[in-house]
Design a protein around this motif. Structure first.
Motif, PDB file in Angstrom:
ATOM      1  N   THR A  90       0.822  -1.215   0.000  1.00  0.00           N
ATOM      2  CA  THR A  90       0.000   0.000   0.000  1.00  0.00           C
ATOM      3  C   THR A  90       0.852   1.259   0.000  1.00  0.00           C
ATOM      4  O   THR A  90       0.378   2.336  -0.375  1.00  0.00           O
ATOM      5  CB  THR A  90      -0.965   0.018   1.201  1.00  0.00           C
ATOM      6  N   LYS A 107      -7.201  -7.858   3.019  1.00  0.00           N
ATOM      7  CA  LYS A 107      -8.205  -6.804   2.906  1.00  0.00           C
ATOM      8  C   LYS A 107      -7.558  -5.420   2.890  1.00  0.00           C
ATOM      9  O   LYS A 107      -8.062  -4.495   2.227  1.00  0.00           O
ATOM     10  CB  LYS A 107      -9.209  -6.908   4.048  1.00  0.00           C
ATOM     11  N   ALA A 108      -6.440  -5.257   3.603  1.00  0.00           N
ATOM     12  CA  ALA A 108      -5.756  -3.962   3.595  1.00  0.00           C
ATOM     13  C   ALA A 108      -5.295  -3.603   2.187  1.00  0.00           C
ATOM     14  O   ALA A 108      -5.320  -2.433   1.782  1.00  0.00           O
ATOM     15  CB  ALA A 108      -4.554  -4.012   4.541  1.00  0.00           C
ATOM     16  N   THR A 110      -6.704  -4.926  -0.752  1.00  0.00           N
ATOM     17  CA  THR A 110      -7.869  -4.737  -1.621  1.00  0.00           C
ATOM     18  C   THR A 110      -8.579  -3.418  -1.310  1.00  0.00           C
ATOM     19  O   THR A 110      -9.026  -2.721  -2.223  1.00  0.00           O
ATOM     20  CB  THR A 110      -8.848  -5.913  -1.488  1.00  0.00           C
ATOM     21  N   ASP A 111      -8.664  -3.065  -0.027  1.00  0.00           N
ATOM     22  CA  ASP A 111      -9.312  -1.804   0.342  1.00  0.00           C
ATOM     23  C   ASP A 111      -8.551  -0.596  -0.213  1.00  0.00           C
ATOM     24  O   ASP A 111      -9.157   0.436  -0.514  1.00  0.00           O
ATOM     25  CB  ASP A 111      -9.421  -1.682   1.859  1.00  0.00           C
ATOM     26  N   ALA A 112      -7.239  -0.734  -0.346  1.00  0.00           N
ATOM     27  CA  ALA A 112      -6.426   0.358  -0.885  1.00  0.00           C
ATOM     28  C   ALA A 112      -6.465   0.415  -2.410  1.00  0.00           C
ATOM     29  O   ALA A 112      -5.885   1.319  -3.017  1.00  0.00           O
ATOM     30  CB  ALA A 112      -4.978   0.214  -0.409  1.00  0.00           C
ATOM     31  N   GLY A 113      -7.145  -0.557  -3.019  1.00  0.00           N
ATOM     32  CA  GLY A 113      -7.235  -0.590  -4.474  1.00  0.00           C
ATOM     33  C   GLY A 113      -5.989  -1.114  -5.150  1.00  0.00           C
ATOM     34  O   GLY A 113      -5.790  -0.886  -6.350  1.00  0.00           O
ATOM     35  N   ASP A 114      -5.164  -1.850  -4.414  1.00  0.00           N
ATOM     36  CA  ASP A 114      -3.902  -2.326  -4.973  1.00  0.00           C
ATOM     37  C   ASP A 114      -3.972  -3.747  -5.508  1.00  0.00           C
ATOM     38  O   ASP A 114      -2.969  -4.243  -6.050  1.00  0.00           O
ATOM     39  CB  ASP A 114      -2.796  -2.240  -3.916  1.00  0.00           C
TER      40      ASP A 114
END
Length: 267
Positions: A90, A107-108, A110-114
């Motif tokens: 991230t 999830k950290a 995917t939540d960051a859009g990476d």
């Protein structure tokens, strides 16, 4: 052939040999089945994989097999605590693939859009109590770890092995104060191997990999704290074709055999 042409050929070959993609769509670099990753064309270039420390031996072996099937590829691994690896991603660290030891750490990313698509769970892992060979302190349950004078190492709670250990200890109704909190499961296991602690709560696979030095003691609460391991090709992968091919290969019968032999469980 240009790099762009290579990528197009590799992706086309991958989709042709691995069957239909899943619901993530044709452009999803993770939308692959468990078929062979390279049946007709090989994947070129470097592939950087960030993976949970507990995958060290298994992924090293998988990387060797992948390179044998793709002679123009070179897989480089960085192993560590999943939460730390997620932070690197991230923060913009260049990498092609991320394999985490829990959905929470994934999830950290995917939540960051990476993430380049939907992560896929490829194995599961279960905890054991790692003790010195022969179990000289007779540590047979989580409750015995809280006994007088027993030195215990745990993973820090922000990494998956630590979160799973906390869940298991809570289920057992056991409260203990570890003498050390380690950044990943291999560091916790090393404390037992070096004789610095009497026990550590680690993954079954890690205890098995160190069977010459430690014994793994099963305990019932571990069944309620099993970790799923997700893998994903990253959105800004420098080698997107290589990332997709490696993710696909991890899910093939050849790679799954290596993982199961190491003590991982099927998802």
């Amino acid at each position: 052939m240009t790099t762009r042409r290579w990528a197009a050929v590799a992706v086309a070959a991958l989709l042709a040999t691995t069957g239909c993609a899943d619901t993530a769509g044709d452009e999803d670099p993770n939308a692959v089945s468990s078929g062979p990753a390279s049946a007709g064309a090989t994947v070129p270039g470097p592939i950087t994989v960030l993976a949970a420390a507990s995958l060290t031996e298994s992924f090293t072996a998988i990387g060797t097999e992948f390179e044998e099937r793709n002679p123009s590829a070179e897989v480089t691994f960085s192993f560590g605590g999943s939460s730390g690896l997620a932070q690197q991603i991230t923060a913009g660290a260049p990498a092609d693939v991320f394999a985490a030891a829990s959905p929470a750490t994934m999830k950290a990313v995917t939540d960051a859009g990476d993430a380049g698509g939907a992560p896929a769970t490829f194995v599961r892992n279960q905890l054991v109590i790692a003790v010195a060979k022969g179990n000289p302190r007779q540590l047979t349950t989580l409750a015995t770890l809280a006994g007088p004078g027993v030195k215990v190492a745990l993973c820090a709670e922000q990494v998956p092995c630590g979160a799973a250990a906390s869940k298991a200890l809570a289920a057992a109704g056991v409260r203990l104060t570890p003498v050390t909190l380690e950044p990943d499961v291999r560091a916790a296991l090393a404390k037992v191997k070096l004789g610095e602690v009497d026990a550590a709560v680690v993954y079954r696979t890690d205890a098995r990999s160190a069977a010459a030095d430690v014994d793994g003691v099963e305990f019932p609460e571990s069944a309620g704290a099993i970790n799923d391991y997700p893998i994903v090709a990253l959105r800004d992968a420098p080698n997107p074709a290589g990332a997709a091919a490696f993710v696909a290969f991890v899910r093939t019968p050849e790679a799954q055999r290596i993982l199961i032999d190491a003590g991982f469980q099927k998802p």
